[in-house]
Design a protein around this motif. Structure first.
Motif, PDB file in Angstrom:
ATOM      1  N   THR A 164       0.834  -1.205   0.000  1.00 51.07           N
ATOM      2  CA  THR A 164       0.000   0.000   0.000  1.00 51.07           C
ATOM      3  C   THR A 164       0.869   1.255   0.000  1.00 51.07           C
ATOM      4  OG1 THR A 164      -1.833  -1.093   1.158  1.00 51.07           O
ATOM      5  CG2 THR A 164      -1.726   1.302   1.307  1.00 51.07           C
ATOM      6  N   LEU A 165       1.942   1.264   0.777  1.00 50.38           N
ATOM      7  CA  LEU A 165       2.833   2.420   0.863  1.00 50.38           C
ATOM      8  C   LEU A 165       3.578   2.633  -0.452  1.00 50.38           C
ATOM      9  CD1 LEU A 165       4.297   1.970   4.460  1.00 50.38           C
ATOM     10  CD2 LEU A 165       2.336   3.335   3.722  1.00 50.38           C
ATOM     11  N   CYS A 180      -7.661  11.895   9.992  1.00 51.98           N
ATOM     12  CA  CYS A 180      -6.333  11.613  10.557  1.00 51.98           C
ATOM     13  C   CYS A 180      -5.265  11.647   9.469  1.00 51.98           C
ATOM     14  CB  CYS A 180      -6.338  10.243  11.242  1.00 51.98           C
ATOM     15  SG  CYS A 180      -7.367  10.156  12.719  1.00 51.98           S
ATOM     16  N   ALA A 181      -5.598  11.117   8.303  1.00 53.55           N
ATOM     17  CA  ALA A 181      -4.657  11.136   7.177  1.00 53.55           C
ATOM     18  C   ALA A 181      -4.347  12.569   6.761  1.00 53.55           C
ATOM     19  CB  ALA A 181      -5.236  10.356   6.005  1.00 53.55           C
ATOM     20  N   ILE A 211      -1.495   6.473   6.632  1.00 51.78           N
ATOM     21  CA  ILE A 211      -2.177   6.781   7.891  1.00 51.78           C
ATOM     22  C   ILE A 211      -3.643   6.404   7.805  1.00 51.78           C
ATOM     23  CG2 ILE A 211      -2.912   8.657   9.422  1.00 51.78           C
ATOM     24  CD1 ILE A 211      -0.272  10.058   8.771  1.00 51.78           C
ATOM     25  N   LYS A 212      -4.262   6.682   6.656  1.00 52.58           N
ATOM     26  CA  LYS A 212      -5.664   6.317   6.495  1.00 52.58           C
ATOM     27  C   LYS A 212      -5.848   4.813   6.651  1.00 52.58           C
ATOM     28  CE  LYS A 212      -9.667   5.489   4.045  1.00 52.58           C
ATOM     29  NZ  LYS A 212     -10.157   4.306   3.324  1.00 52.58           N
ATOM     30  N   GLU A 213      -4.947   4.051   6.053  1.00 51.70           N
ATOM     31  CA  GLU A 213      -5.045   2.590   6.114  1.00 51.70           C
ATOM     32  C   GLU A 213      -4.832   2.087   7.538  1.00 51.70           C
ATOM     33  OE1 GLU A 213      -5.329  -1.395   4.485  1.00 51.70           O
ATOM     34  OE2 GLU A 213      -5.936   0.595   3.789  1.00 51.70           O
ATOM     35  N   LEU A 214      -3.838   2.647   8.242  1.00 51.85           N
ATOM     36  CA  LEU A 214      -3.554   2.215   9.603  1.00 51.85           C
ATOM     37  C   LEU A 214      -4.731   2.502  10.534  1.00 51.85           C
ATOM     38  CD1 LEU A 214       0.179   3.309  10.032  1.00 51.85           C
ATOM     39  CD2 LEU A 214      -0.704   0.967  10.038  1.00 51.85           C
ATOM     40  N   VAL A 215      -5.276   3.711  10.442  1.00 44.81           N
ATOM     41  CA  VAL A 215      -6.405   4.078  11.299  1.00 44.81           C
ATOM     42  C   VAL A 215      -7.617   3.231  10.953  1.00 44.81           C
ATOM     43  CG1 VAL A 215      -8.005   5.928  11.926  1.00 44.81           C
ATOM     44  CG2 VAL A 215      -5.574   6.436  11.633  1.00 44.81           C
ATOM     45  N   ALA A 216      -7.841   3.023   9.645  1.00 42.85           N
ATOM     46  CA  ALA A 216      -8.989   2.228   9.217  1.00 42.85           C
ATOM     47  C   ALA A 216      -8.899   0.791   9.721  1.00 42.85           C
ATOM     48  CB  ALA A 216      -9.101   2.248   7.690  1.00 42.85           C
ATOM     49  N   SER A 233      -7.351  -0.211  12.367  1.00 41.15           N
ATOM     50  CA  SER A 233      -7.578  -0.200  13.811  1.00 41.15           C
ATOM     51  C   SER A 233      -9.067  -0.128  14.125  1.00 41.15           C
ATOM     52  CB  SER A 233      -6.852   0.988  14.446  1.00 41.15           C
ATOM     53  OG  SER A 233      -5.458   0.899  14.254  1.00 41.15           O
ATOM     54  N   LEU A 234      -9.783   0.681  13.360  1.00 38.02           N
ATOM     55  CA  LEU A 234     -11.224   0.822  13.577  1.00 38.02           C
ATOM     56  C   LEU A 234     -11.961  -0.470  13.247  1.00 38.02           C
ATOM     57  CD1 LEU A 234     -11.753   4.403  12.076  1.00 38.02           C
ATOM     58  CD2 LEU A 234     -11.897   3.748  14.494  1.00 38.02           C
ATOM     59  N   VAL A 235     -11.547  -1.108  12.149  1.00 42.97           N
ATOM     60  CA  VAL A 235     -12.184  -2.365  11.761  1.00 42.97           C
ATOM     61  C   VAL A 235     -11.909  -3.456  12.797  1.00 42.97           C
ATOM     62  CG1 VAL A 235     -12.111  -4.248  10.084  1.00 42.97           C
ATOM     63  CG2 VAL A 235     -12.216  -1.887   9.305  1.00 42.97           C
ATOM     64  N   ALA A 236     -10.695  -3.461  13.326  1.00 37.33           N
ATOM     65  CA  ALA A 236     -10.334  -4.488  14.310  1.00 37.33           C
ATOM     66  C   ALA A 236     -11.176  -4.374  15.573  1.00 37.33           C
ATOM     67  CB  ALA A 236      -8.861  -4.367  14.669  1.00 37.33           C
ATOM     68  N   ARG A 237     -11.663  -3.177  15.877  1.00 40.48           N
ATOM     69  CA  ARG A 237     -12.467  -2.974  17.092  1.00 40.48           C
ATOM     70  C   ARG A 237     -13.838  -3.641  16.992  1.00 40.48           C
ATOM     71  NH1 ARG A 237     -14.243   1.560  18.071  1.00 40.48           N
ATOM     72  NH2 ARG A 237     -14.246   1.545  20.357  1.00 40.48           N
ATOM     73  N   HIS A 238     -14.443  -3.579  15.786  1.00 37.19           N
ATOM     74  CA  HIS A 238     -15.761  -4.200  15.682  1.00 37.19           C
ATOM     75  C   HIS A 238     -15.745  -5.533  14.934  1.00 37.19           C
ATOM     76  CE1 HIS A 238     -16.142  -3.048  11.433  1.00 37.19           C
ATOM     77  NE2 HIS A 238     -15.824  -1.815  11.752  1.00 37.19           N
TER      78      HIS A 238
END
Length: 314
Positions: A123-124, A230-231, A194-199, A201-206
């Motif tokens: 992705t990077l 955040c990105a 950053i968008k991918e990392l935050v996304a 993390s959010l997906v992992a929560r639910h």
């Protein structure tokens, strides 16, 4: 004569490209309309960094004086060229990004060869490549800079474009490309990364029990917006000094300038600002840029992901 048949894969590639261009253009235009007053303010603040007597005391003062002396139209002065530029930039950005991701997935010999389940490193790489390609579009649109003063007595974008190409040639439209290349390449990595990392993390929560390497297909609307915000903040803070437009100031078309100062380079301007104003000078206008980049990036990903979700799989 036999007409070559188009394979299903080729047809799919064309459909994907059209969607990337369409979705990216729409997202870019929506975000640009929102962010234009803030971008105008940023450019005006940057343009006064080396002035002996600054016209504005900060972003709020700049926005207030623009509104007071130029009205609502002043806040959106020069909007059409940036909207067209934003559409082109985002179309190229998402088209290139997604194509590089698909190419890396195709070449990847590992079991994970689906772009929707791509390792973060891929992705990077795709983000950096997309940013580098997009820099040529971004730098070209910088040939029509935002107004740093009231423009009521100055020519329109078409006349400025003609003057630049007449005096500087086509190369003049890519003035300042050094900074743009650095900003877009590194910024692409920061923005998508950053968008991918935050996304994720959010997906992992639910979805803690589901294995996933890419978050986009599973994101809710508010999650797309938050990850995009955040990105935008990360991109701005990390790459802001490379976005300085002062390199454009000395090269104003002689027809519309009282004098033509010596040509300057990206490195020269960078060193001069750091020598005279320090780190604070390099980040002049960063605050207002963060205020617009967070919601602007949120809008881009919110719109793009929503379009991809509703029409991308059809």
């Amino acid at each position: 004569m036999d007409v070559p048949k188009v394979s299903d894969e080729q047809q799919l590639d064309v459909v994907r490209a059209v969607k990337d261009i369409t979705f990216g253009s729409i997202a870019g235009m929506v975000a640009k309309v929102f962010e234009h007053p803030f971008d105008l303010c940023k450019v005006r603040l940057q343009s006064q960094v080396l002035d002996e007597t600054p016209r504005f005391n900060g972003p709020i003062d700049c926005l207030y004086k623009t509104w007071k002396y130029e009205g609502f139209r002043g806040l959106y002065r020069g909007l059409p060229p940036p909207v067209v530029g934003a559409a082109a930039e985002n179309a190229v950005l998402f088209l290139t990004y997604n194509n590089i991701r698909r190419s890396l997935a195709w070449m990847d010999p590992s079991p994970i060869n689906d772009p929707s389940k791509m390792p973060l490193s891929h992705t990077l790489i795709a983000a950096g490549g997309a940013g580098a390609v997009t820099s040529f579009v971004s730098s070209g649109s910088a040939g029509l800079p935002l107004p740093t003063v009231q423009m009521s007595s100055l020519p329109g974008p078409i006349e400025i474009l003609r003057s630049i190409t007449r005096t500087e040639g086509i190369r003049g439209l890519w003035l300042g490309h050094t900074g743009t290349l650095i900003r877009e390449t590194g910024g692409g990595v920061a923005w998508f990364g950053i968008k991918e990392l935050v996304a994720r993390s959010l997906v992992a929560r639910h979805a803690p029990n589901k294995e996933t390497s890419s978050a986009e297909p599973h994101l809710k609307s508010w999650e797309s917006a938050l990850a995009g915000a955040c990105a935008g903040v990360g991109y701005t803070v990390l790459l802001f000094p490379a976005d300085y437009r002062g390199e454009l100031r000395p090269r104003a078309p002689p027809k519309y300038a009282e004098s033509t100062p010596p040509k300057s380079t990206f490195t020269g301007v960078f060193k001069e600002i750091y020598r005279t104003r320090g780190l604070k000078g390099l980040y002049a206008g960063c605050g207002v840029t963060v205020c617009r980049s967070a919601p602007s990036s949120a809008l881009i990903f919110l719109v793009y992901d929503a379009l991809e979700k509703h029409f991308g799989q059809q």
